[in-house]
Design a protein around this motif. Structure first.
Motif, PDB file in Angstrom:
ATOM      1  N   GLY A   1      24.962  41.237  26.653  1.00  9.45           N
ATOM      2  CA  GLY A   1      25.001  40.886  25.243  1.00  9.45           C
ATOM      3  C   GLY A   1      26.383  40.473  24.801  1.00  9.45           C
ATOM      4  N   LEU A   2      27.389  41.182  25.280  1.00 11.24           N
ATOM      5  CA  LEU A   2      28.760  40.904  24.876  1.00 11.24           C
ATOM      6  C   LEU A   2      29.266  39.582  25.428  1.00 11.24           C
ATOM      7  N   TYR A   3      28.863  39.260  26.669  1.00  7.01           N
ATOM      8  CA  TYR A   3      29.453  38.100  27.349  1.00  7.01           C
ATOM      9  C   TYR A   3      28.424  37.136  27.946  1.00  7.01           C
ATOM     10  N   GLY A   4      27.148  37.522  27.954  1.00  6.35           N
ATOM     11  CA  GLY A   4      26.113  36.647  28.487  1.00  6.35           C
ATOM     12  C   GLY A   4      25.833  36.876  29.952  1.00  6.35           C
ATOM     13  N   ASN A   5      24.621  36.564  30.366  1.00  7.08           N
ATOM     14  CA  ASN A   5      24.227  36.700  31.762  1.00  7.08           C
ATOM     15  C   ASN A   5      22.993  35.838  31.998  1.00  7.08           C
ATOM     16  N   PHE A   6      23.014  35.025  33.032  1.00  7.44           N
ATOM     17  CA  PHE A   6      21.903  34.104  33.289  1.00  7.44           C
ATOM     18  C   PHE A   6      20.583  34.878  33.403  1.00  7.44           C
ATOM     19  N   GLY A   7      19.567  34.354  32.751  1.00  7.96           N
ATOM     20  CA  GLY A   7      18.233  34.929  32.848  1.00  7.96           C
ATOM     21  C   GLY A   7      17.981  36.113  31.931  1.00  7.96           C
TER      22      GLY A   7
END
Length: 297
Positions: free
Chosen positions: A145-151
């Motif tokens: 949530g803080l930095y994003g992650n694929f999928g």
């Protein structure tokens, strides 16, 4: 030493993984722990561990997405121990898939479990914490949530929403000494199985995160902190505001803003606003208007 003797804590999703580690550590420091899980058998197994170690626990089954069930859980805890000092919103699920391929049902489900589950639990304990003039609530956010992650658009959206929930509840709870924080764990739970090499998973044990949780739950705990924890290492994440620049309000404002982009995004001297109103006050100050009582729309 952080001593929680006499305190009562609820830990959701505590039948295994991080929740179990949290519950066991809280109990070892003297807290009476309500172990919540969908599976009453798994919850009871953790309670049995607590009891065997000389602690006091109770199993409370139910889903955080069901507000009636949450209220019932809170009522059970109040009936047994008469107070609730701490709530650890840990329960969660994954439904990973790229956004293009994700069904909206899976997006809603993840939002419901993570966000609304935390809302329901906080809402149910809030009046009790207000009445006793004391409360500690920890939301489980995530680097996704803080930095994003694929999928993980659904998971990331839900986890960042919990940060927003923390920000406002911390402001509203301050006069009742209700302190709200977030923990962003990296741990080798079922959610990470098959995603990381075995050597990394060995370092990322769940019980290496839980000590950070204690720093957010004791009497002198901070409030509005996002604590990142994993492998015995700890750091804080912050939502900051740069000093910015003034580009005016005329027809050429887009071009002026673009011309000052380096200054607008310069992180030198950035701050962590204590409320959303501070952003508005900074913008008004750039425009030459500094009345302290002006609130943004």
């Amino acid at each position: 030493m952080i001593d929680l003797t006499g305190r009562v804590a609820i830990v959701t999703g505590a039948g295994g993984g991080l929740g179990r580690a949290h519950a066991l550590l809280l109990a070892s420091r003297g807290a009476r722990v309500a172990v919540n899980d969908l599976s009453v058998a798994q919850a009871q197994a953790v309670v049995d561990e607590i009891t065997a170690a000389g602690g006091d626990g109770m199993a409370v089954a139910g889903s955080g997405s069901d507000f009636d069930a949450v209220e019932g859980m809170v009522a059970q805890v109040m009936d047994r121990w008469g107070r609730i000092d701490a709530l650890v919103n840990n329960a969660g699920i994954l439904r990973d898939k790229s956004f293009a391929k994700m069904a909206l049902e899976d997006f809603r489900l993840v939002m419901d479990v993570h966000l609304m589950g935390a809302v329901h639990c906080a809402k149910a304990v809030w009046p009790h914490m207000q009445a006793q003039g004391y409360g500690r609530i920890v939301m489980t956010t995530s680097s996704s949530g803080l930095y994003g992650n694929f999928g993980q658009s659904n998971y990331g959206a839900a986890k960042m929403a919990l940060v927003g929930l923390m920000q406002t509840l911390a402001i509203e709870g301050a006069r009742h000494d209700i302190r709200i924080n977030c923990i962003a764990p990296t741990a080798a739970t079922q959610m990470l199985e098959g995603l990381l090499p075995e050597a990394e998973l060995d370092l990322l044990q769940a019980d290496h995160v839980s000590p950070g949780l204690l720093t957010l739950l004791h009497d002198e705990a901070p409030t509005r902190t996002i604590l990142c924890a994993g492998a015995g290492a700890f750091a804080t994440a912050n939502v900051t505001l740069t000093a910015g620049a003034y580009a005016g309000t005329g027809p050429d404002t887009p071009e002026k803003a673009l011309a000052q982009w380096e200054k607008i995004t310069d992180r030198t001297g950035e701050c962590v606003p204590q409320s959303g109103a501070e952003q508005g006050r900074q913008e008004l100050a750039h425009a030459g208007y500094t009345r302290d009582d002006v609130q943004p729309n």
